[in-house]
Design a protein around this motif. Structure first.
Motif, PDB file in Angstrom:
ATOM      1  N   MET A   1       0.835  -1.192   0.000  1.00  0.00           N
ATOM      2  CA  MET A   1       0.000   0.000   0.000  1.00  0.00           C
ATOM      3  C   MET A   1       0.880   1.256   0.000  1.00  0.00           C
ATOM      4  N   LYS A   2       0.508   2.205  -0.841  1.00  0.00           N
ATOM      5  CA  LYS A   2       1.222   3.490  -0.836  1.00  0.00           C
ATOM      6  C   LYS A   2       0.308   4.520  -0.175  1.00  0.00           C
ATOM      7  N   ILE A   3       0.831   5.188   0.830  1.00  0.00           N
ATOM      8  CA  ILE A   3      -0.022   6.069   1.633  1.00  0.00           C
ATOM      9  C   ILE A   3       0.517   7.497   1.614  1.00  0.00           C
ATOM     10  N   LEU A   4      -0.404   8.437   1.447  1.00  0.00           N
ATOM     11  CA  LEU A   4      -0.050   9.856   1.566  1.00  0.00           C
ATOM     12  C   LEU A   4      -0.705  10.395   2.835  1.00  0.00           C
ATOM     13  N   VAL A   5       0.111  10.987   3.706  1.00  0.00           N
ATOM     14  CA  VAL A   5      -0.417  11.640   4.903  1.00  0.00           C
ATOM     15  C   VAL A   5      -0.344  13.142   4.651  1.00  0.00           C
ATOM     16  N   ILE A   6      -1.463  13.818   4.794  1.00  0.00           N
ATOM     17  CA  ILE A   6      -1.470  15.279   4.629  1.00  0.00           C
ATOM     18  C   ILE A   6      -1.312  15.922   5.997  1.00  0.00           C
ATOM     19  N   GLY A   7      -0.382  16.866   6.101  1.00  0.00           N
ATOM     20  CA  GLY A   7      -0.152  17.569   7.356  1.00  0.00           C
ATOM     21  C   GLY A   7       1.331  17.590   7.681  1.00  0.00           C
ATOM     22  N   GLY A   8       1.669  18.328   8.718  1.00  0.00           N
ATOM     23  CA  GLY A   8       3.093  18.431   9.027  1.00  0.00           C
ATOM     24  C   GLY A   8       3.339  18.728  10.493  1.00  0.00           C
ATOM     25  N   GLY A   9       2.505  18.131  11.353  1.00  0.00           N
ATOM     26  CA  GLY A   9       2.684  18.368  12.787  1.00  0.00           C
ATOM     27  C   GLY A   9       3.060  17.091  13.514  1.00  0.00           C
ATOM     28  N   GLY A  10       3.037  17.157  14.826  1.00  0.00           N
ATOM     29  CA  GLY A  10       3.381  16.002  15.645  1.00  0.00           C
ATOM     30  C   GLY A  10       2.420  14.845  15.413  1.00  0.00           C
ATOM     31  N   ARG A  11       1.151  15.182  15.216  1.00  0.00           N
ATOM     32  CA  ARG A  11       0.163  14.127  14.944  1.00  0.00           C
ATOM     33  C   ARG A  11       0.529  13.354  13.684  1.00  0.00           C
ATOM     34  N   GLU A  12       0.932  14.073  12.652  1.00  0.00           N
ATOM     35  CA  GLU A  12       1.279  13.397  11.396  1.00  0.00           C
ATOM     36  C   GLU A  12       2.574  12.601  11.542  1.00  0.00           C
ATOM     37  N   HIS A  13       3.511  13.133  12.344  1.00  0.00           N
ATOM     38  CA  HIS A  13       4.744  12.371  12.565  1.00  0.00           C
ATOM     39  C   HIS A  13       4.390  11.048  13.259  1.00  0.00           C
ATOM     40  N   ALA A  14       3.493  11.122  14.243  1.00  0.00           N
ATOM     41  CA  ALA A  14       3.085   9.915  14.969  1.00  0.00           C
ATOM     42  C   ALA A  14       2.375   8.938  14.031  1.00  0.00           C
ATOM     43  N   THR A  66      -5.208   8.140   1.138  1.00  0.00           N
ATOM     44  CA  THR A  66      -4.788   9.459   1.620  1.00  0.00           C
ATOM     45  C   THR A  66      -5.388   9.669   3.005  1.00  0.00           C
ATOM     46  N   VAL A  67      -4.530  10.017   3.959  1.00  0.00           N
ATOM     47  CA  VAL A  67      -4.980  10.247   5.331  1.00  0.00           C
ATOM     48  C   VAL A  67      -4.818  11.742   5.604  1.00  0.00           C
ATOM     49  N   ILE A  68      -5.933  12.408   5.878  1.00  0.00           N
ATOM     50  CA  ILE A  68      -5.871  13.862   6.080  1.00  0.00           C
ATOM     51  C   ILE A  68      -5.785  14.146   7.575  1.00  0.00           C
ATOM     52  N   GLY A  69      -4.664  14.698   8.017  1.00  0.00           N
ATOM     53  CA  GLY A  69      -4.432  14.919   9.453  1.00  0.00           C
ATOM     54  C   GLY A  69      -5.121  16.149  10.009  1.00  0.00           C
ATOM     55  N   PRO A  70      -4.830  17.344   9.490  1.00  0.00           N
ATOM     56  CA  PRO A  70      -5.328  18.577  10.110  1.00  0.00           C
ATOM     57  C   PRO A  70      -6.738  18.962   9.663  1.00  0.00           C
ATOM     58  N   VAL A  90      -9.166   8.946   4.251  1.00  0.00           N
ATOM     59  CA  VAL A  90      -9.580   8.968   5.649  1.00  0.00           C
ATOM     60  C   VAL A  90      -9.798  10.428   6.024  1.00  0.00           C
ATOM     61  N   GLY A  91     -11.041  10.762   6.336  1.00  0.00           N
ATOM     62  CA  GLY A  91     -11.390  12.147   6.692  1.00  0.00           C
ATOM     63  C   GLY A  91     -12.766  12.456   6.149  1.00  0.00           C
ATOM     64  N   PRO A  92     -13.558  13.215   6.921  1.00  0.00           N
ATOM     65  CA  PRO A  92     -14.920  13.523   6.483  1.00  0.00           C
ATOM     66  C   PRO A  92     -14.967  14.591   5.391  1.00  0.00           C
ATOM     67  N   GLY A  93     -16.089  14.671   4.735  1.00  0.00           N
ATOM     68  CA  GLY A  93     -16.326  15.703   3.727  1.00  0.00           C
ATOM     69  C   GLY A  93     -16.563  17.068   4.368  1.00  0.00           C
ATOM     70  N   LYS A  94     -16.690  18.053   3.492  1.00  0.00           N
ATOM     71  CA  LYS A  94     -16.770  19.445   3.924  1.00  0.00           C
ATOM     72  C   LYS A  94     -17.941  19.725   4.871  1.00  0.00           C
ATOM     73  N   GLY A 262     -27.761  13.007   6.587  1.00  0.00           N
ATOM     74  CA  GLY A 262     -27.334  12.663   5.225  1.00  0.00           C
ATOM     75  C   GLY A 262     -25.831  12.769   5.024  1.00  0.00           C
ATOM     76  N   LEU A 263     -25.050  12.644   6.132  1.00  0.00           N
ATOM     77  CA  LEU A 263     -23.594  12.800   6.016  1.00  0.00           C
ATOM     78  C   LEU A 263     -22.896  11.453   6.152  1.00  0.00           C
ATOM     79  N   ASP A 264     -22.073  11.129   5.154  1.00  0.00           N
ATOM     80  CA  ASP A 264     -21.345   9.867   5.139  1.00  0.00           C
ATOM     81  C   ASP A 264     -19.965  10.150   5.717  1.00  0.00           C
ATOM     82  N   TYR A 265     -19.760   9.794   6.986  1.00  0.00           N
ATOM     83  CA  TYR A 265     -18.539  10.185   7.688  1.00  0.00           C
ATOM     84  C   TYR A 265     -17.554   9.027   7.714  1.00  0.00           C
ATOM     85  N   ARG A 266     -16.428   9.206   7.072  1.00  0.00           N
ATOM     86  CA  ARG A 266     -15.385   8.170   7.115  1.00  0.00           C
ATOM     87  C   ARG A 266     -14.085   8.795   7.583  1.00  0.00           C
ATOM     88  N   GLY A 267     -13.712   8.451   8.799  1.00  0.00           N
ATOM     89  CA  GLY A 267     -12.483   9.036   9.324  1.00  0.00           C
ATOM     90  C   GLY A 267     -12.525   9.057  10.838  1.00  0.00           C
TER      91      GLY A 267
END
Ligand code: AMP
Ligand code: GLY
Length: 434
Positions: A1-14, A66-70, A90-94, A262-267
């Motif tokens: 699996m190839k994974i992209l993590v969006i973000g640049g803080g301690g949470r993303e480092h973890a 793609t895992v969206i951190g912030p 991974v992360g909910p919609g707007k 009506g919200l499909d929440y994945r994350g």
């Protein structure tokens, strides 16, 4: 699996640290990442307030997940943009991210679905009306800027002068920008705070190990609110009976409320709770993992994170149970001088080479920049040291024994992370003697 993590803080480092331990992961990118993450993933420079830039990066890299951190990319609608192009996210919609992006929206959601929360006195866009409302509220009072303020847009106070000053800063001086043009006033609740985070596919939930965050800048819970100065995780934070009640009164009504809206929440969905004498009440929702709670939580994970995240993104968490190490963990943040108001950046960070990292002792970077093998401060929260142990006491000792090796001009850390609230006063006294 190839994974992209969006973000640049301690949470993303973890997250990157833990994802590297998943068997099926062959590649991890982190955008933008930071000086420390660069040692564990390929960092891609990116502006996380630009939707176009983020979408372009994903189109170019074509990650499997793609895992969206912030919160910011989520509130901007990155998850919808990516899903509509067929990417697993991974992360909910707007719309669902408004649970975090607007405190007024969250209060309306809580009321609509009869979920326990602090009583609201009103929402104000007019400064005169807000000031006048101070005659009719109870004290302590909580004032919240409606929009995103990185944990700094909340005041809890029993002083009318302080309340007036905060209203002035938000609504007249515009210190929080657009986020503070609208404020809400609510009842101040007493009790113990708990960060309860779940991973959901919109139907089922997988709870993360419980954590406690230390939001105030100084020992003993003094000073302004920050993004979080440290955290610990320990099962004693959450007796089974309390967890059942949280699930029944808060988590399940939230999940069914999202579906009803009506919200499909994945994350990840974060419940900032106050455990009051009347039971758990929601202080806030975050549409993501907490920072620094994640840094403590990953140390206790004993399951394949990448596999779970992919299942959530695909809408099918069925038949999974997360396994947790029974031990405890603790995480202490090193902050730049002047944080949270005016962090001083630019100083070199020394002593990192004196820390012997292992599965039970980690350094996660937040605001660091790496140049020619040297690290420099580039954010208010610089980095943190995490440790695990058979008890919180042991975990915190490991953190403190190590963080004192790290130095950077003007930096500081709280001395009472991982100390139970009733013991905080004695820890504060201890730190005065140091
Ligand atoms: P929030 O961003 O809404 O979580 O608020 C940040 C912090 O302010 C929380 O973690 C609490 O420490 C505090 N807080 C928020 N709302 C309340 C409340 N109604 N009563 C007491 N403390 C609160
Ligand atoms: N630590 C609180 C947050 O992530 O919002």
């Amino acid at each position: 699996m190839k994974i992209l993590v969006i973000g640049g803080g301690g949470r993303e480092h973890a997250l990157v640290w833990r994802l590297r331990r998943s068997t099926g992961v062959e590649k991890i990118w982190c955008a933008p990442g930071n000086g420390g993450i660069a040692n564990a993933a390929e960092c891609i420079p990116i502006n996380i307030s630009s939707l176009i830039e983020m979408v372009n990066i994903v189109e170019r890299l074509h990650p499997d997940l793609t895992v969206i951190g912030p919160e910011l990319p989520l509130v901007l609608g990155l998850a919808d943009e990516l899903r509509s192009r067929g990417f697993a996210v991974v992360g909910p919609g707007k719309e669902a991210a408004r649970l975090e992006g607007s405190k007024v929206y969250a209060k309306e959601f809580l009321a609509r679905h009869a979920i326990p929360t602090a009583k609201m006195y009103g929402v104000f866009e007019d400064v005169t009306a807000a000031r006048a409302a101070l005659d009719r509220v109870g004290w302590p009072l909580v004032i919240k800027a409606d929009g995103l303020c990185a944990g700094k847009g909340v005041l809890v106070t029993s002083s009318r002068a302080e309340a007036e000053e905060f209203i002035e800063r938000a609504m007249v001086r515009g210190e929080f920008g657009e986020a503070g043009r609208r404020i809400l006033l609510e009842e101040g609740l007493a009790g113990q705070e708990l960060s309860y985070i779940v991973l959901t596919d919109g139907k089922r939930v997988i709870p993360m190990a419980p954590a406690r965050d230390y939001k105030r800048a100084f020992d003993g819970g003094l000073g302004p609110n920050t993004g979080g100065m440290g955290a610990y995780s320990d099962d004693n934070l959450l007796p089974a009976e309390l967890e059942e009640r949280i699930n029944r009164d808060v988590v399940q009504p939230t999940i069914s409320g999202l579906a009803a809206d009506g919200l499909d929440y994945r994350g990840f969905l974060y419940f900032g709770l106050m455990i009051t004498a009347d039971g758990p009440k929601v202080l806030e929702y975050n549409c993501r993992l907490g920072d620094p709670e994640t840094q403590a939580i990953v140390l206790r994970m004993d399951f394949d994170l990448a596999e779970f995240l992919m299942a959530a993104a695909m809408g099918d968490l069925r038949s999974r149970t997360a396994k947790w190490k029974s031990a405890a963990s603790c995480y202490v943040v090193l902050a730049a001088g002047g944080y949270p108001e005016k962090p001083r950046i630019g100083a070199e960070i020394l002593g990192l080479d004196r820390i012997r990292e292992s599965e039970g002792l980690v350094v996660f970077h937040s605001g660091t920049l790496r140049e020619n093998d040297k690290y420099y401060v580039c954010g208010g929260r610089i980095l943190g040291v995490g440790g695990s142990g058979v008890s919180v006491r042991e975990a915190r000792r490991l953190c403190y024994d190590n963080i004192s090796n790290i130095a950077s001009a003007g930096c500081r850390f709280r001395r009472d992370i991982g100390v139970a609230p009733e013991a905080v006063l004695s820890a504060t006294a201890e730190s005065r003697r140091d």
